[in-house]
Design an enzyme around this catalytic site. Structure first.
Site, PDB file in Angstrom:
ATOM      1  N   TYR A 154       0.825  -1.209   0.000  1.00 25.99           N
ATOM      2  CA  TYR A 154       0.000   0.000   0.000  1.00 25.99           C
ATOM      3  C   TYR A 154       0.860   1.260   0.000  1.00 25.99           C
ATOM      4  O   TYR A 154       0.395   2.319  -0.418  1.00 25.99           O
ATOM      5  CB  TYR A 154      -0.905   0.027   1.240  1.00 25.99           C
ATOM      6  CG  TYR A 154      -2.216  -0.688   1.080  1.00 25.99           C
ATOM      7  CD1 TYR A 154      -2.261  -2.017   0.701  1.00 25.99           C
ATOM      8  CD2 TYR A 154      -3.410  -0.024   1.328  1.00 25.99           C
ATOM      9  CE1 TYR A 154      -3.469  -2.677   0.581  1.00 25.99           C
ATOM     10  CE2 TYR A 154      -4.624  -0.682   1.207  1.00 25.99           C
ATOM     11  CZ  TYR A 154      -4.645  -1.999   0.838  1.00 25.99           C
ATOM     12  OH  TYR A 154      -5.844  -2.647   0.716  1.00 25.99           O
TER      13      TYR A 154
ATOM     14  N   LYS B  72       3.084 -15.365   2.375  1.00 26.24           N
ATOM     15  CA  LYS B  72       3.243 -16.144   1.142  1.00 26.24           C
ATOM     16  C   LYS B  72       4.732 -16.449   1.006  1.00 26.24           C
ATOM     17  O   LYS B  72       5.383 -16.099   0.011  1.00 26.24           O
ATOM     18  CB  LYS B  72       2.679 -15.330  -0.043  1.00 26.24           C
ATOM     19  CG  LYS B  72       2.583 -16.095  -1.356  1.00 26.24           C
ATOM     20  CD  LYS B  72       1.522 -17.191  -1.368  1.00 26.24           C
ATOM     21  CE  LYS B  72       1.610 -17.987  -2.671  1.00 26.24           C
ATOM     22  NZ  LYS B  72       0.766 -19.204  -2.641  1.00 26.24           N
TER      23      LYS B  72
ATOM     24  N   ASP C  62      -3.125 -18.271   0.774  1.00 26.88           N
ATOM     25  CA  ASP C  62      -4.154 -18.987   0.005  1.00 26.88           C
ATOM     26  C   ASP C  62      -4.792 -20.072   0.869  1.00 26.88           C
ATOM     27  O   ASP C  62      -6.012 -20.244   0.887  1.00 26.88           O
ATOM     28  CB  ASP C  62      -3.576 -19.567  -1.306  1.00 26.88           C
ATOM     29  CG  ASP C  62      -2.261 -20.308  -1.132  1.00 26.88           C
ATOM     30  OD1 ASP C  62      -1.677 -20.264  -0.023  1.00 26.88           O
ATOM     31  OD2 ASP C  62      -1.804 -20.942  -2.105  1.00 26.88           O
TER      32      ASP C  62
ATOM     33  N   ASP D 163      -6.290  -6.852   4.335  1.00 28.36           N
ATOM     34  CA  ASP D 163      -7.439  -6.217   3.684  1.00 28.36           C
ATOM     35  C   ASP D 163      -8.368  -7.278   3.115  1.00 28.36           C
ATOM     36  O   ASP D 163      -9.587  -7.257   3.319  1.00 28.36           O
ATOM     37  CB  ASP D 163      -6.935  -5.293   2.570  1.00 28.36           C
ATOM     38  CG  ASP D 163      -8.085  -4.644   1.822  1.00 28.36           C
ATOM     39  OD1 ASP D 163      -9.032  -4.189   2.485  1.00 28.36           O
ATOM     40  OD2 ASP D 163      -8.038  -4.602   0.580  1.00 28.36           O
TER      41      ASP D 163
ATOM     42  N   ASP E 296     -12.243  -8.890   4.835  1.00 31.03           N
ATOM     43  CA  ASP E 296     -13.555  -8.903   4.180  1.00 31.03           C
ATOM     44  C   ASP E 296     -14.142 -10.311   4.186  1.00 31.03           C
ATOM     45  O   ASP E 296     -15.339 -10.500   4.396  1.00 31.03           O
ATOM     46  CB  ASP E 296     -13.457  -8.421   2.723  1.00 31.03           C
ATOM     47  CG  ASP E 296     -13.701  -6.924   2.574  1.00 31.03           C
ATOM     48  OD1 ASP E 296     -13.411  -6.183   3.546  1.00 31.03           O
ATOM     49  OD2 ASP E 296     -14.170  -6.494   1.504  1.00 31.03           O
TER      50      ASP E 296
HETATM   51  C1  IPM Z   1     -10.369  -1.114   4.149  1.00 33.25           C
HETATM   52  C2  IPM Z   1     -10.615  -0.546   2.786  1.00 33.25           C
HETATM   53  C3  IPM Z   1      -9.468   0.379   2.421  1.00 33.25           C
HETATM   54  C4  IPM Z   1      -8.190  -0.439   2.451  1.00 33.25           C
HETATM   55  C5  IPM Z   1      -9.634   1.089   1.070  1.00 33.25           C
HETATM   56  C6  IPM Z   1     -10.922   1.887   1.005  1.00 33.25           C
HETATM   57  C7  IPM Z   1      -8.461   1.955   0.750  1.00 33.25           C
HETATM   58  O1  IPM Z   1     -10.785  -1.563   1.855  1.00 33.25           O
HETATM   59  O2  IPM Z   1     -10.266  -0.329   5.122  1.00 33.25           O
HETATM   60  O3  IPM Z   1     -10.285  -2.333   4.259  1.00 33.25           O
HETATM   61  O4  IPM Z   1      -7.892  -1.155   1.493  1.00 33.25           O
HETATM   62  O5  IPM Z   1      -7.489  -0.367   3.466  1.00 33.25           O
HETATM   63 MG    MG Z   2     -10.887  -3.506   2.725  1.00 29.54          MG
END
Ligand code: IPM
Ligand code: MG
Length: 356
Positions: free
Chosen positions: A143, A192, A224, A248, A252
């Site tokens: 990032y 990884k 993975d 990240d 999710d």
């Molecule tokens: C998160 C989001 C952010 C990230 C984006 C919006 C830049 O996906 O906080 O997980 O990737 O950190």
């Molecule tokens: Mg995110």
């Protein structure tokens, strides 16, 4: 009376609606437990681009630096998608994390018993005790590494760079081990290392830091495999520690296991106490302005703020309990079910407040 200063970066989309409910819950908790909150609003993301021409105005950084903690809604929306990378709303989010030195991002994923059926996984997979914590490195890795456009064999190309220094890995590993000590004593480090050199450094550094924490068991998984294990048997995990990009993605995935990404909070912490608290979900532009968003992730983020930055653990627990109880009374559309009435964002906030 003790008064805490809270910077509020409501942001875009549903951000203003959900942070409004989180503020109500904080105020109610203050009333109940004897403290007050003073809020100062500042711009971040698309709203800052529209008002000030850039996603992270310097006043916003100052506002957060002067606060005991920051409450953040969400940033981004289709109207800003065409902007170049450094001027997009997301650059503001990365910028504030970096400017405040918030290198560790705590993303818990748990199943609230009334929402058991909302999980896309079978009840026997998630049943009862799913409670894991992803500790995501937040200010390093790909990032923040060098990136750009170039040419390869005369053709346009692009690159991003994954780079971690030993101190960056050491400090996030210590956060993960310290948290595991207070939980079930297990850390899974995700990398990884079968391919990436940065992952090999990650793995050897985490293994070395583990020796400082003899009460914690460490295992390593490739990313993975971890993605697969999260849906196969998520209850095997206690604390997962990983890089910015892997964290990240896996957070999710873990969020969805719990039924709705609208339920999950996060805390971003640095060396000091003043953290930044935001829901894991995004700005959901399609829901904005319709009183349809789920405010519970923002409210639970406020609870994390009470616990980690404001040292008000009883208030934090009361907010979390109120959220669990509210889920037995009504549901926002994203978690509709259980034969319960569907309510809007503000009503859900009001129900939680009444239960605190
Ligand atoms: C998160 C989001 C952010 C990230 C984006 C919006 C830049 O996906 O906080 O997980 O990737 O950190
Ligand atoms: Mg995110």
């Amino acid at each position: 009376m003790k008064t805490y200063r809270i910077a509020v970066l409501a942001g875009d989309g549903i951000g203003p609606e959900i942070t409004a409910q989180a503020r109500r819950a904080l105020d109610r908790a203050g009333e109940r437990f004897g403290f007050a909150l003073r809020y100062e609003e500042a711009l971040l993301g698309g709203c800052a681009i529209d008002a000030a021409g850039l996603p992270l105005p310097p006043e916003t950084v100052d506002c957060c630096k002067n606060a005991d903690a920051t409450l953040l809604g969400a940033v981004g929306g289709p109207q800003w998608d065409g902007l170049p990378g450094a001027r997009r709303p997301e650059a503001g989010l990365l910028g504030i994390r970096s400017a405040l030195g918030l290198f560790s991002n705590l993303r818990p994923a748990m199943i609230f018993p009334p929402l058991q059926t909302a999980s896309p996984l079978k009840a026997e997979v998630t049943g009862g005790a799913l409670d894991l914590l992803i500790v995501r490195e937040l200010t390093g890795g790909i990032y923040f590494g060098a990136r750009g456009r170039c040419e390869v064999d005369g053709q346009p190309a692009a690159f991003d760079t994954e780079q971690y220094s030993v101190p960056e890995i050491e400090r996030i590993a210590r956060v993960a081990f310290s948290l595991a000590e207070k939980r079930r004593g297990r850390v899974c480090s995700v990398d990884k290392a079968n391919v990436l050199e940065s992952s090999r450094l990650w793995r050897e550094t985490v293994a070395r830091i583990a020796r400082e924490f003899p009460g914690v068991a460490l295992e390593h998984l490739y990313v993975d495999n971890c993605a697969m294990q999260l849906v196969r048997d998520p209850k095997q995990f206690d604390v997962i520690v990983t890089s910015n990009l892997f964290g990240d993605i896996l957070s999710d995935e873990a969020a969805m296991i719990s039924g709705s990404i609208g339920m999950l909070p996060s805390a971003s912490l640095g060396a000091g106490k003043a953290g930044l608290y935001e829901p894991v979900h995004g700005s959901a532009p399609d829901l904005a302005g319709r009183d349809a968003a789920n405010p519970l992730a923002a409210i639970l983020s406020a609870a994390m703020m009470l616990r980690y930055s404001l040292d008000e653990p009883e208030a934090a627990a009361a907010v979390e309990r109120a959220v669990r109880q509210a889920l037995e009374q009504a549901r926002t559309a994203d978690i509709a079910g259980g034969g319960l009435p569907v309510c809007g964002c503000a009503e859900m906030g009001a129900r939680v407040c009444a239960l605190i």
